[in-house]
Every structure is written in C-alpha cells, then in structure tokens.
Design a protein around this motif. Structure first.
Motif, PDB file in Angstrom:
ATOM      1  N   ALA A 109      -1.231 -33.338  23.642  1.00  0.00           N
ATOM      2  CA  ALA A 109      -1.562 -31.825  23.147  1.00  0.00           C
ATOM      3  C   ALA A 109       0.029 -31.545  23.569  1.00  0.00           C
ATOM      4  CB  ALA A 109      -2.546 -32.113  24.516  1.00  0.00           C
ATOM      5  N   ALA A 177      -1.246 -27.819  24.584  1.00  0.00           N
ATOM      6  CA  ALA A 177      -1.562 -27.072  25.749  1.00  0.00           C
ATOM      7  C   ALA A 177      -2.121 -25.307  26.031  1.00  0.00           C
ATOM      8  CB  ALA A 177      -1.241 -27.737  27.062  1.00  0.00           C
ATOM      9  N   ASN A 178      -1.112 -25.239  25.903  1.00  0.00           N
ATOM     10  CA  ASN A 178      -1.672 -23.812  26.206  1.00  0.00           C
ATOM     11  C   ASN A 178      -1.135 -22.985  24.871  1.00  0.00           C
ATOM     12  OD1 ASN A 178      -0.321 -24.795  28.528  1.00  0.00           O
ATOM     13  ND2 ASN A 178       0.281 -22.773  28.988  1.00  0.00           N
ATOM     14  N   THR A 180      -4.277 -22.273  21.657  1.00  0.00           N
ATOM     15  CA  THR A 180      -5.902 -22.914  21.022  1.00  0.00           C
ATOM     16  C   THR A 180      -6.221 -22.012  19.968  1.00  0.00           C
ATOM     17  OG1 THR A 180      -7.989 -23.521  21.080  1.00  0.00           O
ATOM     18  CG2 THR A 180      -7.698 -21.345  22.675  1.00  0.00           C
ATOM     19  N   ASN A 251      -3.281 -24.457  30.797  1.00  0.00           N
ATOM     20  CA  ASN A 251      -4.216 -23.876  30.248  1.00  0.00           C
ATOM     21  C   ASN A 251      -5.370 -24.584  29.535  1.00  0.00           C
ATOM     22  OD1 ASN A 251      -5.947 -21.656  29.516  1.00  0.00           O
ATOM     23  ND2 ASN A 251      -5.839 -23.068  27.271  1.00  0.00           N
ATOM     24  N   ASP A 252      -5.397 -26.275  29.014  1.00  0.00           N
ATOM     25  CA  ASP A 252      -5.915 -26.859  29.005  1.00  0.00           C
ATOM     26  C   ASP A 252      -6.987 -27.530  29.711  1.00  0.00           C
ATOM     27  OD1 ASP A 252      -4.386 -29.161  29.743  1.00  0.00           O
ATOM     28  OD2 ASP A 252      -4.467 -29.760  27.292  1.00  0.00           O
ATOM     29  N   VAL A 256     -10.412 -23.796  26.517  1.00  0.00           N
ATOM     30  CA  VAL A 256     -10.553 -25.218  25.407  1.00  0.00           C
ATOM     31  C   VAL A 256     -11.739 -24.402  24.080  1.00  0.00           C
ATOM     32  CG1 VAL A 256     -12.896 -26.389  26.016  1.00  0.00           C
ATOM     33  CG2 VAL A 256     -10.866 -26.822  23.992  1.00  0.00           C
ATOM     34  N   TYR A 264     -14.859 -21.429  28.343  1.00  0.00           N
ATOM     35  CA  TYR A 264     -13.616 -20.944  29.229  1.00  0.00           C
ATOM     36  C   TYR A 264     -14.121 -20.708  31.566  1.00  0.00           C
ATOM     37  CZ  TYR A 264     -14.751 -16.314  29.096  1.00  0.00           C
ATOM     38  OH  TYR A 264     -15.943 -15.533  29.982  1.00  0.00           O
ATOM     39  N   ASN A 309     -11.000 -30.130  29.893  1.00  0.00           N
ATOM     40  CA  ASN A 309      -9.993 -30.528  29.760  1.00  0.00           C
ATOM     41  C   ASN A 309     -10.477 -32.236  28.154  1.00  0.00           C
ATOM     42  OD1 ASN A 309      -7.962 -32.613  29.090  1.00  0.00           O
ATOM     43  ND2 ASN A 309      -7.100 -31.469  29.109  1.00  0.00           N
ATOM     44  N   GLN A 311     -12.642 -32.028  24.883  1.00  0.00           N
ATOM     45  CA  GLN A 311     -12.492 -31.411  23.472  1.00  0.00           C
ATOM     46  C   GLN A 311     -13.836 -31.190  23.092  1.00  0.00           C
ATOM     47  OE1 GLN A 311     -10.790 -36.271  22.500  1.00  0.00           O
ATOM     48  NE2 GLN A 311     -10.551 -34.579  20.734  1.00  0.00           N
ATOM     49  N   ALA A 367      -8.581 -34.205  26.144  1.00  0.00           N
ATOM     50  CA  ALA A 367      -7.731 -33.187  25.116  1.00  0.00           C
ATOM     51  C   ALA A 367      -6.573 -33.296  26.212  1.00  0.00           C
ATOM     52  CB  ALA A 367      -8.330 -31.981  25.931  1.00  0.00           C
ATOM     53  N   CYS A 368      -6.250 -33.740  25.979  1.00  0.00           N
ATOM     54  CA  CYS A 368      -4.294 -34.334  26.488  1.00  0.00           C
ATOM     55  C   CYS A 368      -4.118 -35.047  25.276  1.00  0.00           C
ATOM     56  CB  CYS A 368      -4.143 -34.135  28.308  1.00  0.00           C
ATOM     57  SG  CYS A 368      -4.274 -33.222  29.366  1.00  0.00           S
TER      58      CYS A 368
END
Ligand SMILES: NCCC[C@H](NC(=O)CCC(=O)O)C(=O)O
Length: 444
Positions: A109, A177-178, A180, A251-252, A256, A264, A309, A311, A367-368
């Motif tokens: 990510a 990661a920052n 979307t 942010n993640d 997401v 969020y 974090n 998906q 998600a990372c």
C-alpha cells in the motif's frame, strides 16, 4: 468491457524482522527486538492472497526487495567484502544496519499511488512509486519498487510509470495508504481522495505535535498532476493531526474506501462535512459514508485492531466483503461492531478474517499488504501473467518459502553474512518464477 479491481500483495521478504524502526507506529515500537518468523510471515501473506483469488478476485504478487541493502551501506562509507561491510555496520552503527535490513517493502500500500485509466486524461493506468522519505529504512525502497512495478505492469501502451517525487520532506509521499478512490463502478471515472497529514508550504496549517505527518499536501497535488487527473475528480482532505498523535500514521489506519463506500472513523479528518459535500458534488452516484463513532470504537481500539486497515472488496456477485485481521475478532468492541455492520443494510455484507499477525506486529494489516490496481480486461491481459495468483503459483511460492526462509530471526542475526547469500539466492529464483527479468542490483 468488464472492469475489475486487482490487489497486488507484497511477498514478505526473507529478512522480515522487528527492529522498532517506525517512530509514530505503535506496533513497530512496542514489538522492537522481538524475534520474528519470516517463513510464517510469508505464508500468512500467501494464504490471504490465495483466499482472495479463491473468492474470485484478481490477485497478484509483488516481489520483495534485496536486503540487507549493501549498496546503501557502502554508499555511507562501510567498505570491504560483504561480510566486512555487515560486521563494521553492526559494530559502528547498528541502527543503520537495521534500517538496511527491513523487509518493509512487503507493505505495498506504500509502494506507489495508482490512478486507473478511467480517471486519467491519456487513458493509461498511472503509477508513481512513493518516496517514503519520512523513514530511513523505507526511503531506500522507491527505485527497486519502480523496477518491480515496471516488470509487473510491463506494457507501455496501457501503463505509465513515473519517477518517485523529489526526496525531500516537502514531498513526503506514502503512496496508496494515503489515497483511496470512490466510483460508481471501477471502469467509470471516479473521485480520487488524497489524504495528507500536513501542508509543507503553509507553516500555519494544523499538524501533529508528537508524531510525524508522513504525507504532505504538496506530494498529493504533485501526484494528481503527474497522473493527469481533472480537478473535478480529486478531493484533498487533511487527516486529523490528533489521531496521527495517537498512532494513526497512515490514512489507511483510520479509513478505507471502495466504489461508493467510504468507511471511516468520525475523528479521521479535519473539515469533514465540507469535504464530504465536495465528494458528493464531484461523484456521479450516491456515496455511502459509513461512520464509526468514538463511543462504538475508540481510536485506541482502532489502532490496536486495525479495523480500518481492512480491505473492502467487491465480490463477483456484487456484494462487498471486509477482509479483516484476526486481531479484530479478538477486540470485543471491534468484533461487536463488525458483527453489527453486516446487518445495517450497507453494501458490506460479509467479513473474512485472516491471521496476518507477523505483519501486524510491525503495524501492517491486510490493507497495508496490498496495492490496488483497477483495470479493464485488456489491461489485465497486459499484466505480467506470471505474477497472478492461482493454485500453481501458490504451491510454487510456498515451496520457495519453505526452501529459502528461516523460521526465526532476531535483530542480532541481521549481521550474519549468510543471510545476504540466502536472500539473494531466494530472490534470484523468485525473479525466474515471476519472470521479472533483472530487477535487483545484484543481478545487474
Ligand atoms: N502500511 C504499513 C506500514 C508499516 C511500516 N512498518 C515498519 O516499517 C516497521 C519496521 C520495523 O520496525 O522493523 C511503516 O511504519 O511504514
């Protein structure tokens, strides 16, 4: 033409370890100096990737980087044979050796920001590797990341690869990661949401007091320009500096998005209502803003469990599912929340849990571990097909991990000259499995 969102997961490298390198990342700091298990880490990642492929998702793998990074150690003055360089660095500057040994490229990510062709003026998929300048161990990733992305998305007709942004704090860039993307459907122009931690050129703008804000507004704006995005398809929103100071380093870790859903925490952003109005205005479809209140899940619980974090994926039947770490099951408030979420009538109908604890202990959740690339059928056909997950690749990579990876690694082991030999042997074989060509310096 059919449209998909593919996930490209980072294969965990053979030097996966806990060195406490990431100030502001609570898990990285609190697990510093514990022994890691690189073999288990790689297998946990492969299990998640395979499970998504089995759910009917398009799933790819991105190769890890060569570590220890002897080129950087030589560049900063350690000389001699490989073994001598490692030994001198471990005696004279162990922190620098540790930075040159991290397997942090696994968190893809942070590999790059990607804009799909539906959003870009030239109709190509754009990639910009993240410069990751905030952390020394991550700032040595972008050149090889670019090589690996070019070898994976290796067709100039469909894919446009940019150089990483200038290596200065003003352009601190942490990649997807920052970022979307919200859209009605993956193939339609959407709104790219850039979340930054601070503005580098405005000294009066809010910023965190304790921990670094890794992403700047200036970096996000540069990416939007490079990727040929229209103003109408971009929204820049600032992350709440107070949550950065509570361990939300990307942010993640606090929000997401997927298609028409933005999931969020209520404390995630500054100026939330104005910015959400801008998103509504710029979107051609209704957006589900799924807000989690502090009384439901505290920031502390969000950081510990990595609820955000996760998906959010759209399954082939059109339902959305959340891919969560098992840490979310173990946190009572978060588990209760997720059990309720699937009953609320939002597009999210299922939760799938995965044990990715080896990665979680360094602050990297599901998600990372993945880079999202929305593509149409032609673009997917232009991807290096040897990187796409299926039964054969899954079996091959598990055997490869079994053959080359250790099942325990401590920071003291990082100076072991055998580790670099093991790592290069493994990566050389991997480039043949994934048909990447020579992406590593030791192969040139
Ligand atoms: N997206 C998740 C990134 C996690 C990563 N952790 C690390 O690099 C920890 C490495 C260590 O401490 O050994 C980071 O903070 O950038």
């Amino acid at each position: 033409m059919k449209q998909f969102e593919a996930n490209f997961d980072g294969l965990v490298g053979p030097t996966h370890n806990y060195a406490g390198l990431s100030f502001g990342n609570v898990a990285s700091y609190s697990n510093a100096a514990q022994a890691s298990n690189p073999k288990a880490a790689a297998k946990q990642g492969l299990q998640k990737a395979k499970a998504l492929a089995d759910l009917g998702m398009i799933q790819g793998m991105l190769a890890p980087q060569e570590r220890p990074d002897l080129y950087t150690l030589r560049r900063i003055g350690f000389s001699g044979t490989d073994a001598e360089v490692l030994q001198k660095a471990s005696q004279q500057a162990p922190a620098l050796l540790n930075a040159c040994c991290s397997a942090s490229s696994m968190w893809t990510a942070n590999a790059a920001t990607v804009s799909p062709s539906a959003d870009t003026r030239d109709g190509k998929v754009h990639f910009t590797p993240a410069n990751l300048v905030d952390k020394l161990h991550r700032s040595i990733e972008p050149i090889t990341t670019g090589n690996i992305l070019k070898a994976t998305f290796n067709n100039e007709r469909y894919f446009k690869h940019h150089q990483h942004l200038p290596e200065h704090a003003s352009f601190g860039d942490e990649g997807a990661a920052n970022h979307t993307r919200l859209c009605a459907d993956y193939g339609q122009a959407g709104v790219e949401l850039f979340v930054y931690g601070q503005s580098a050129t405005n000294p009066n703008a809010p910023k965190p007091a304790k921990y670094p804000a890794r992403q700047t507004l200036e970096a996000s704006q540069a990416i939007a320009r490079l990727h040929q995005l229209e103003d109408e398809s971009c929204v820049f929103i600032q992350q709440n500096p107070d949550v950065i100071d509570q361990g939300v380093f990307h942010n993640d870790v606090i929000s997401v998005g997927n298609q028409n859903v933005l999931f969020y925490h209520e404390q995630a952003f500054i100026d939330t209502e104005t910015k959400f109005a801008e998103i509504r205005n710029k979107m051609n479809t209704e957006v589900h803003f799924i807000k989690v209140a502090t009384e439901q899940v505290s920031i502390d619980d969000a950081v510990r469990s990595y609820l955000f974090n996760t998906q959010i994926i759209t399954l082939p039947n059109g339902e959305m599912a959340i891919v969560a770490p098992t840490n979310c099951q173990e946190n009572p408030a978060v588990f209760a929340y997720l059990n309720e979420l699937v009953t609320l009538g939002t597009p999210i109908k299922q939760v799938h849990y995965f044990d990715v604890k080896q990665s979680m202990q360094n602050g990297g959740g599901p998600a990372c571990l993945r880079l999202r690339v929305a593509m149409n059928e032609q673009e997917i056909a232009a991807v290096n097909q040897h990187t796409l997950m299926n039964d054969a690749l899954f079996n091959r990579l598990n055997l490869w991990v079994d053959k080359h990876y250790r099942d325990t690694l401590t920071v003291a082991d990082l100076a072991d000259p055998q580790l670099i030999i093991e790592s290069r042997t493994a990566l050389d074989e991997l480039t043949q499995i994934l048909k990447l060509g020579s992406v590593y310096q030791f192969q040139k």
